[in-house]
Scaffold this motif. Sequence first.
Motif, PDB file in Angstrom:
ATOM      1  N   ALA A 175       0.839  -1.203   0.000  1.00 50.86           N
ATOM      2  CA  ALA A 175       0.000   0.000   0.000  1.00 50.86           C
ATOM      3  C   ALA A 175       0.871   1.249   0.000  1.00 50.86           C
ATOM      4  CB  ALA A 175      -0.932  -0.004   1.209  1.00 50.86           C
ATOM      5  N   ARG A 176       1.970   1.215   0.757  1.00 50.80           N
ATOM      6  CA  ARG A 176       2.898   2.348   0.795  1.00 50.80           C
ATOM      7  C   ARG A 176       3.572   2.543  -0.558  1.00 50.80           C
ATOM      8  NH1 ARG A 176       4.118   0.597   6.185  1.00 50.80           N
ATOM      9  NH2 ARG A 176       5.944  -0.550   5.466  1.00 50.80           N
ATOM     10  N   ILE A 177       3.978   1.441  -1.165  1.00 49.52           N
ATOM     11  CA  ILE A 177       4.617   1.531  -2.480  1.00 49.52           C
ATOM     12  C   ILE A 177       3.647   2.119  -3.498  1.00 49.52           C
ATOM     13  CG2 ILE A 177       5.520   0.179  -4.422  1.00 49.52           C
ATOM     14  CD1 ILE A 177       6.713  -1.750  -2.339  1.00 49.52           C
ATOM     15  N   ALA A 178       2.437   1.593  -3.525  1.00 50.96           N
ATOM     16  CA  ALA A 178       1.433   2.075  -4.475  1.00 50.96           C
ATOM     17  C   ALA A 178       1.153   3.563  -4.273  1.00 50.96           C
ATOM     18  CB  ALA A 178       0.149   1.270  -4.328  1.00 50.96           C
ATOM     19  N   ASP A 179       1.070   3.991  -3.031  1.00 47.34           N
ATOM     20  CA  ASP A 179       0.821   5.396  -2.721  1.00 47.34           C
ATOM     21  C   ASP A 179       1.953   6.272  -3.250  1.00 47.34           C
ATOM     22  OD1 ASP A 179      -0.811   7.424  -1.338  1.00 47.34           O
ATOM     23  OD2 ASP A 179       0.927   7.619  -0.016  1.00 47.34           O
ATOM     24  N   ASN A 180       3.192   5.808  -3.074  1.00 42.59           N
ATOM     25  CA  ASN A 180       4.349   6.556  -3.574  1.00 42.59           C
ATOM     26  C   ASN A 180       4.349   6.637  -5.096  1.00 42.59           C
ATOM     27  OD1 ASN A 180       5.435   7.099  -1.038  1.00 42.59           O
ATOM     28  ND2 ASN A 180       6.600   5.192  -0.981  1.00 42.59           N
ATOM     29  N   VAL A 181       3.978   5.530  -5.741  1.00 37.86           N
ATOM     30  CA  VAL A 181       3.935   5.514  -7.203  1.00 37.86           C
ATOM     31  C   VAL A 181       2.912   6.530  -7.710  1.00 37.86           C
ATOM     32  CG1 VAL A 181       3.355   4.137  -9.236  1.00 37.86           C
ATOM     33  CG2 VAL A 181       4.705   3.117  -7.398  1.00 37.86           C
ATOM     34  N   VAL A 182       1.748   6.566  -7.092  1.00 39.51           N
ATOM     35  CA  VAL A 182       0.689   7.478  -7.521  1.00 39.51           C
ATOM     36  C   VAL A 182       1.105   8.935  -7.320  1.00 39.51           C
ATOM     37  CG1 VAL A 182      -1.652   8.266  -7.032  1.00 39.51           C
ATOM     38  CG2 VAL A 182      -1.164   5.812  -7.140  1.00 39.51           C
ATOM     39  N   LYS A 183       1.737   9.219  -6.198  1.00 37.91           N
ATOM     40  CA  LYS A 183       2.070  10.606  -5.861  1.00 37.91           C
ATOM     41  C   LYS A 183       3.291  11.143  -6.591  1.00 37.91           C
ATOM     42  CE  LYS A 183       0.062  10.572  -1.201  1.00 37.91           C
ATOM     43  NZ  LYS A 183       0.351  10.649   0.260  1.00 37.91           N
ATOM     44  N   LYS A 184       4.225  10.259  -6.932  1.00 39.42           N
ATOM     45  CA  LYS A 184       5.482  10.700  -7.529  1.00 39.42           C
ATOM     46  C   LYS A 184       5.303  11.133  -8.968  1.00 39.42           C
ATOM     47  CE  LYS A 184      10.047  11.041  -7.186  1.00 39.42           C
ATOM     48  NZ  LYS A 184      10.746  11.829  -6.134  1.00 39.42           N
ATOM     49  N   THR A 185       5.855  12.278  -9.304  1.00 39.54           N
ATOM     50  CA  THR A 185       5.861  12.738 -10.689  1.00 39.54           C
ATOM     51  C   THR A 185       7.056  12.138 -11.409  1.00 39.54           C
ATOM     52  OG1 THR A 185       4.821  14.837 -10.065  1.00 39.54           O
ATOM     53  CG2 THR A 185       5.967  14.762 -12.185  1.00 39.54           C
ATOM     54  N   ALA A 186       6.814  11.509 -12.548  1.00 37.69           N
ATOM     55  CA  ALA A 186       7.893  10.870 -13.300  1.00 37.69           C
ATOM     56  C   ALA A 186       8.755  11.935 -13.969  1.00 37.69           C
ATOM     57  CB  ALA A 186       7.318   9.908 -14.336  1.00 37.69           C
TER      58      ALA A 186
END
Length: 230
Positions: A175-186
């Motif tokens: 869940a933490r990983i997924a949250d980081n992926v969603v929030k991070k700008t590529a």
Amino acid sequence: MKIVLIHGQNHKGSTYHIGRMIAEKISGGENPVEFFLPRDLNHFCTGCYACVEEVEKCPFYEEKNRIMAEVETADVLIFTTPTYALRESAPMKSFIDLTFNYWMSHRPRKCMFSKKAVVVSTAAGTGAKKAVKYVANVLFYWGVPHVWTYGISVQAMNWNGVKEKKKRKIEKQTARIADNVVKKTAKAGLKTKAVFMLMRMLQKADLASGEPDKAYWEKNGWLGKDRPWR
């Protein structure tokens, strides 16, 4: 958000379930595009270098391109591989070998510099962290600027055998990983840019892998002022 999952196994074990878990958390339940190895690409690189001369000349081009066409249009890539002999699976390594011309040292794709990726591996014992590290390093050399890794010992032979306590831990961590992926700008970082510029210098000095690769760089304007990132 388009997610493409590439599984380094045909069976749906612990690694598969965790990869799907992350995908669902990122997308909110939207079905990802999935490929299974070796089912969808059952070949080894023969070292013929045909793809260095012309990408379409690879004897396995059609099967490989069916996967890579989806990869190139994805927002997020998720690679899953069970840990075999302390490393990634043979089908995953074969896929990596067959796509070596995507590396920054050859013909990187502009689209890769704006993607995010997650690499997942499980083991009954040890080795998962080594397996994800290698695959993540490959994605870096593809130009993917943000890669998260998740390697874990599940202490079981299959997903049904994983203890509930361990599954709860996996649930929280993914869940933490997924949250980081969603929030991070590529966005390409300094390390990615530095490696790209080093490869650019080698191409300009004719110290890279040959004229076809250099022509590709010239066509994209990268030997001039253009860059593959925003």
